[in-house]
Design a protein around this motif. Structure first.
Motif, PDB file in Angstrom:
ATOM      1  N   PHE B  35       0.819  -1.217   0.000  1.00 58.34           N
ATOM      2  CA  PHE B  35       0.000   0.000   0.000  1.00 58.34           C
ATOM      3  C   PHE B  35       0.851   1.266   0.000  1.00 58.34           C
ATOM      4  O   PHE B  35       0.547   2.227  -0.694  1.00 58.34           O
ATOM      5  CB  PHE B  35      -0.967   0.009   1.187  1.00 58.34           C
ATOM      6  CG  PHE B  35      -2.276  -0.610   0.844  1.00 58.34           C
ATOM      7  CD1 PHE B  35      -3.286   0.146   0.268  1.00 58.34           C
ATOM      8  CD2 PHE B  35      -2.498  -1.953   1.056  1.00 58.34           C
ATOM      9  CE1 PHE B  35      -4.489  -0.429  -0.079  1.00 58.34           C
ATOM     10  CE2 PHE B  35      -3.704  -2.541   0.721  1.00 58.34           C
ATOM     11  CZ  PHE B  35      -4.704  -1.768   0.145  1.00 58.34           C
ATOM     12  N   VAL B  36       1.935   1.238   0.802  1.00 55.80           N
ATOM     13  CA  VAL B  36       2.769   2.426   0.859  1.00 55.80           C
ATOM     14  C   VAL B  36       3.470   2.640  -0.477  1.00 55.80           C
ATOM     15  O   VAL B  36       3.468   3.743  -1.034  1.00 55.80           O
ATOM     16  CB  VAL B  36       3.772   2.327   2.028  1.00 55.80           C
ATOM     17  CG1 VAL B  36       4.743   3.488   1.997  1.00 55.80           C
ATOM     18  CG2 VAL B  36       3.021   2.317   3.355  1.00 55.80           C
ATOM     19  N   ALA B  42       2.944   5.979  -7.340  1.00 57.71           N
ATOM     20  CA  ALA B  42       1.946   6.374  -8.339  1.00 57.71           C
ATOM     21  C   ALA B  42       2.271   7.694  -9.055  1.00 57.71           C
ATOM     22  O   ALA B  42       2.213   7.751 -10.280  1.00 57.71           O
ATOM     23  CB  ALA B  42       0.563   6.448  -7.686  1.00 57.71           C
ATOM     24  N   PRO B  43       2.636   8.760  -8.318  1.00 57.92           N
ATOM     25  CA  PRO B  43       2.852  10.028  -9.031  1.00 57.92           C
ATOM     26  C   PRO B  43       4.015   9.962 -10.024  1.00 57.92           C
ATOM     27  O   PRO B  43       4.017  10.697 -11.006  1.00 57.92           O
ATOM     28  CB  PRO B  43       3.158  11.026  -7.897  1.00 57.92           C
ATOM     29  CG  PRO B  43       3.502  10.206  -6.724  1.00 57.92           C
ATOM     30  CD  PRO B  43       2.767   8.923  -6.868  1.00 57.92           C
ATOM     31  N   SER B  48       2.973  12.499 -12.966  1.00 58.92           N
ATOM     32  CA  SER B  48       2.417  13.764 -12.490  1.00 58.92           C
ATOM     33  C   SER B  48       3.458  14.549 -11.684  1.00 58.92           C
ATOM     34  O   SER B  48       3.250  15.717 -11.399  1.00 58.92           O
ATOM     35  CB  SER B  48       1.146  13.536 -11.679  1.00 58.92           C
ATOM     36  OG  SER B  48       1.319  12.474 -10.778  1.00 58.92           O
ATOM     37  N   TYR B  49       4.542  13.898 -11.305  1.00 60.42           N
ATOM     38  CA  TYR B  49       5.646  14.636 -10.691  1.00 60.42           C
ATOM     39  C   TYR B  49       6.942  13.896 -10.983  1.00 60.42           C
ATOM     40  O   TYR B  49       6.950  12.667 -11.047  1.00 60.42           O
ATOM     41  CB  TYR B  49       5.440  14.778  -9.179  1.00 60.42           C
ATOM     42  CG  TYR B  49       6.219  15.928  -8.589  1.00 60.42           C
ATOM     43  CD1 TYR B  49       5.766  17.233  -8.730  1.00 60.42           C
ATOM     44  CD2 TYR B  49       7.415  15.705  -7.921  1.00 60.42           C
ATOM     45  CE1 TYR B  49       6.477  18.296  -8.214  1.00 60.42           C
ATOM     46  CE2 TYR B  49       8.139  16.771  -7.405  1.00 60.42           C
ATOM     47  CZ  TYR B  49       7.660  18.066  -7.550  1.00 60.42           C
ATOM     48  OH  TYR B  49       8.376  19.116  -7.033  1.00 60.42           O
ATOM     49  N   GLU B 263      -0.291  11.803  -2.510  1.00 60.27           N
ATOM     50  CA  GLU B 263       0.539  10.710  -3.038  1.00 60.27           C
ATOM     51  C   GLU B 263       2.007  10.944  -2.730  1.00 60.27           C
ATOM     52  O   GLU B 263       2.747  10.016  -2.408  1.00 60.27           O
ATOM     53  CB  GLU B 263       0.321  10.585  -4.546  1.00 60.27           C
ATOM     54  CG  GLU B 263      -1.035   9.995  -4.884  1.00 60.27           C
ATOM     55  CD  GLU B 263      -1.314   9.972  -6.368  1.00 60.27           C
ATOM     56  OE1 GLU B 263      -2.165   9.195  -6.784  1.00 60.27           O
ATOM     57  OE2 GLU B 263      -0.683  10.742  -7.123  1.00 60.27           O
ATOM     58  N   LEU B 264       2.421  12.204  -2.808  1.00 61.07           N
ATOM     59  CA  LEU B 264       3.832  12.484  -2.543  1.00 61.07           C
ATOM     60  C   LEU B 264       4.167  12.359  -1.053  1.00 61.07           C
ATOM     61  O   LEU B 264       5.318  12.142  -0.701  1.00 61.07           O
ATOM     62  CB  LEU B 264       4.218  13.860  -3.092  1.00 61.07           C
ATOM     63  CG  LEU B 264       4.343  13.836  -4.617  1.00 61.07           C
ATOM     64  CD1 LEU B 264       4.369  15.232  -5.187  1.00 61.07           C
ATOM     65  CD2 LEU B 264       5.580  13.061  -5.066  1.00 61.07           C
ATOM     66  N   LEU B 265       3.163  12.473  -0.209  1.00 68.20           N
ATOM     67  CA  LEU B 265       3.411  12.181   1.204  1.00 68.20           C
ATOM     68  C   LEU B 265       3.664  10.684   1.375  1.00 68.20           C
ATOM     69  O   LEU B 265       4.514  10.262   2.156  1.00 68.20           O
ATOM     70  CB  LEU B 265       2.232  12.635   2.062  1.00 68.20           C
ATOM     71  CG  LEU B 265       2.064  14.158   2.196  1.00 68.20           C
ATOM     72  CD1 LEU B 265       0.811  14.494   2.976  1.00 68.20           C
ATOM     73  CD2 LEU B 265       3.272  14.770   2.880  1.00 68.20           C
ATOM     74  N   TYR B 266       2.911   9.884   0.612  1.00 69.79           N
ATOM     75  CA  TYR B 266       3.201   8.443   0.616  1.00 69.79           C
ATOM     76  C   TYR B 266       4.605   8.189   0.095  1.00 69.79           C
ATOM     77  O   TYR B 266       5.327   7.335   0.609  1.00 69.79           O
ATOM     78  CB  TYR B 266       2.172   7.680  -0.224  1.00 69.79           C
ATOM     79  CG  TYR B 266       0.891   7.408   0.511  1.00 69.79           C
ATOM     80  CD1 TYR B 266       0.818   6.394   1.456  1.00 69.79           C
ATOM     81  CD2 TYR B 266      -0.241   8.172   0.279  1.00 69.79           C
ATOM     82  CE1 TYR B 266      -0.353   6.151   2.149  1.00 69.79           C
ATOM     83  CE2 TYR B 266      -1.423   7.940   0.969  1.00 69.79           C
ATOM     84  CZ  TYR B 266      -1.462   6.929   1.900  1.00 69.79           C
ATOM     85  OH  TYR B 266      -2.616   6.693   2.595  1.00 69.79           O
ATOM     86  N   SER B 267       5.010   8.956  -0.948  1.00 68.56           N
ATOM     87  CA  SER B 267       6.368   8.794  -1.479  1.00 68.56           C
ATOM     88  C   SER B 267       7.394   9.100  -0.398  1.00 68.56           C
ATOM     89  O   SER B 267       8.426   8.432  -0.300  1.00 68.56           O
ATOM     90  CB  SER B 267       6.585   9.737  -2.665  1.00 68.56           C
ATOM     91  OG  SER B 267       5.483   9.713  -3.527  1.00 68.56           O
ATOM     92  N   THR B 268       7.104  10.123   0.424  1.00 70.36           N
ATOM     93  CA  THR B 268       7.994  10.416   1.552  1.00 70.36           C
ATOM     94  C   THR B 268       8.095   9.190   2.454  1.00 70.36           C
ATOM     95  O   THR B 268       9.178   8.837   2.924  1.00 70.36           O
ATOM     96  CB  THR B 268       7.452  11.618   2.359  1.00 70.36           C
ATOM     97  OG1 THR B 268       7.063  12.644   1.461  1.00 70.36           O
ATOM     98  CG2 THR B 268       8.490  12.138   3.311  1.00 70.36           C
TER      99      THR B 268
END
Lengths: 401, 293
Positions: B35-36, B42-43, B48-49, B263-268
């Protein structure tokens, strides 16, 4: 000679380090108690965090004052939410209570309020009803704002008292129930502990039973042990992220008590599995053999012989788990929210004591209040510790018999 | 015959339930990782980034679509390093005192103190930091605020104490008595024995304690959040600079973030996850080779 000097120097450093460790603990606990103790009292433990405004319906019924004027003055409530006492108190017969005018220190506003400073035992205020007809009691420290539609704002204390006395029918009073307490957080914490234990304890114990009693040592057991070890190394904020993505969003459980306790249950799992496994391993093989030789099945052996012997170990696991839930904050911040309320259903949010302490310190910058909550947390942790120790000691004795 | 069959069936069913419960740990670990990573990658997959500007950027301004976490990585690493530098020596020496020098009474007292220290929830360390350490740092700091790398280092150093002390103490106590006796017989003093014989013998256990300490320091969120300052940009240049570790970035904004921001917080989280894995594996290796030799 040189060696002795060197040795003593090294000894000094070791003593210094130990001293630092000890003083850090004393310093932290001392800081929290000294800062917070002024706020911890009965009201703090029994009140909600947020104040609540509602209309109360009160019988108009004369009750005379049973104490003298001097004693009434003594009973004027004064905690640090009030700036100063302006007038009063005056006893009003038909509500059987005394009111006083104070300036009320609010976060944003500072203005005069009428506060109930004393209530007679059989005052009609103690037997009021809210707009839904539910019985409730108005206590001291409640602020009253209007009566039967007339606002108290701008009235002197005498005028306000006269206004109350002149009402002839049932009284409809707008009251503000004082906040500033942590009752809801304590109850949320209890719910969280219970729920997460109910989920994690059976999973952990059954899992440990499989690992020690059924599984043959090898790849499978190692995989599970490795997974449990990895789980215990993951920081709780990552569990929070997962809980948010899976329980809150994917399973649509919302930010709630249930999401929070499911997330915490996963955090608890490795602790419970490991302690239970260790407890089961200490049960001698001869016990199992004896039971099997008497014709018991494997399952009977496990539940009637092995598990009872391992109870003290499992009790320790429960103790560790409770401490963990009470202390958990990062994961719960993301999955159970920061709303200070008693969760009405499994799907409503609620903040535990630790999350509330964080919220108060961070968002309101109120260190004293955070420390007061900290005292409650530390006391809970210590009490739980002692209780569980007593329990496991008893079980130990029981086992030895 | 029927009854025995049914009994056997029941045993089989329950055994499988046990098996299922045992698998929950593995399933949870896989689910967490999935999940993480799924949300966090995803982004970059959907473009998208850009991954590059995410990893090398030094500004985090969700409002103007800038999401760089390089300065957070630096902050996390520096804070952890500082905490280890201060906390580990104190912790190991305390463990030495408990295991080698203290009488049974003093040992008990200090062991109890360490246990209590471990039981204090991390939020309260943060409150302590905010109430005591931050104002002190402010007194000596050239900056206008006390929330800083230095304050974070102190709070984390205190927080890793119990972990490192208890594990080091266990491994020191596990060193066989014969080692000490041999050393004494050769004419070494108690202190020489401790530093030249016992500590080296307990090295791998102590290392394990240090790794766990590193894990705790880098993963710590709530305590750090209260004392680190959480700036939106800037690599820390001095001990008094504010920092924004990876963990606090997640906790601060997860509550209201949406879309790419979320999503980028998940990337963090993914970066943090990878960090923890790297630390664990790297130091596990070191311990293994040392033990091998």
């Amino acid at each position: 000679m040189g060696r002795k000097v060197k040795d003593n120097f090294a000894k000094g450093i070791i003593y210094l380090a130990t001293g630092i460790t000890l003083s850090v603990l004393i310093f932290i606990v001392g800081f929290i108690f000294v800062k917070g103790i002024g706020l911890v009292n009965f009201d703090f433990l029994t009140r909600d965090f947020n104040e609540k405004v509602f209309y109360a319906f009160v019988q108009n019924e004369d009750v005379s004052m049973s104490i003298d004027e001097e004693a009434l003055k003594q009973k004027t409530p004064f905690d640090d939410r009030y700036e100063s006492l302006i007038e009063g108190p005056i006893y009003v017969d038909n509500i059987g209570a005394a009111i006083a005018k104070v300036t009320y220190k609010n976060n944003a506003t500072e203005h005069e309020q009428l506060v109930i400073s004393y209530i007679e035992k059989n005052s009609p205020l103690t037997n009021a009803a809210d707009s839904t007809g539910k019985e409730m009691r108005i206590g001291t420290d409640y602020v009253i704002q209007s009566i039967n539609g007339t606002d108290f704002e701008g009235l002197s204390l005498d005028e306000a008292a006269a206004l109350i006395k002149n009402q002839s029918d049932e009284l409809k009073i707008k009251v503000v129930q004082p906040g500033g307490g942590v009752k809801s957080n304590i109850i949320t914490t209890l719910y969280m502990v219970l729920l997460s234990l109910v989920i994690a304890i059976p999973l952990g114990i059954f899992g440990a039973i499989y690992l020690t009693e059924y599984a043959k040592p090898g790849r499978f057991v190692n995989t599970i042990r490795f997974a449990a070890e990895c789980l215990s190394g993951i920081p709780s904020i990552i569990f929070g992220l997962f809980g948010m993505a899976f329980f809150v969003v994917a399973l649509k459980l919302q930010i709630s008590l249930l999401s929070g306790s499911l997330t915490v249950a996963i955090i608890l799992l490795p602790v419970i599995i490991r302690s239970t496994e260790e407890a089961l391993k200490t049960v001698p093989t001869s016990f199992r053999e004896g039971s099997l030789a008497l014709g018991a099945t494997k399952l009977q052996t496990i539940f009637k012989v092995v598990l009872p012997c391992a109870v003290p170990g499992i009790a320790t696991a429960v103790l560790l788990s409770i401490g963990r839930v009470v202390g958990e904050s990062a994961a719960l911040l993301l999955t159970a929210g920061t709303v200070a309320q008693i969760p009405g259903t499994l799907l409503s949010p609620g903040s535990t004591l630790t999350v509330q302490a964080y919220y108060v310190a961070k968002e309101e910058g109120n260190i004293e209040l955070a420390c007061a909550i900290g005292i409650v947390i530390i006391v809970i942790v210590i009490v739980l510790n002692i209780l569980s120790r007593i329990m496991s000691d008893k079980l130990d004795v029981f086992n030895k018999k | 015959m029927e009854a025995i069959k049914r009994k056997k069936l029941r045993e089989r069913i329950i055994e499988n339930i046990f098996l299922l419960c045992a698998c929950v740990a593995v399933i949870s670990l896989l689910a967490i990782t999935f999940f993480v990573f799924y949300n966090g990658l995803a982004p970059f997959v959907s473009n998208s980034y850009s991954l590059w500007s995410f990893l090398t950027g030094v500004e985090w301004r969700p409002g103007s679509n800038m999401y760089g976490i390089f300065y957070m990585i630096v902050g996390s690493v520096l804070a952890t390093f500082g905490a280890i530098l201060i906390g580990v020596p104190v912790a190991i020496l305390t463990a030495v005192f408990i295991a080698e020098m203290a009488g049974s009474r003093a040992g008990k007292v200090i062991r109890f103190a360490v246990e209590l220290l471990a039981g204090i929830p991390s939020v309260l360390y943060g409150v302590f930091g905010l109430g005591i350490i931050v104002p002190y740092v402010l007194k000596i700091s050239p900056m206008a605020q006390g929330e800083s790398l230095l304050a974070t280092v102190f709070v984390l150093a205190i927080m890793i104490l119990p972990t490192v002390v208890s594990i080091s103490e266990t491994s020191l106590s596990a060193v066989p008595k014969e080692y000490r006796e041999g050393s004494y017989a050769l004419g070494a003093s108690k202190i020489q024995t401790i530093f030249r014989v016992v500590l080296p013998a307990a090295k791998s256990g102590i290392m394990t304690g240090v790794i766990l300490g590193i894990g705790r320091a880098i993963g710590e969120t709530m305590a750090v959040m209260l004392v680190c300052g959480n700036p939106i940009a800037g690599i820390p240049t001095s001990l008094f600079s504010q920092i924004r570790p990876l963990t606090t970035n997640i906790a601060l904004e997860m509550g209201y973030a949406s879309g790419v921001h979320q999503e980028l917080l998940y990337s963090t989280g993914v970066v943090l996850f990878v960090f923890i894995m790297i630390i664990n594996f790297a130091v596990n290796r070191i311990v293994k080779t040392k033990v091998g030799n």
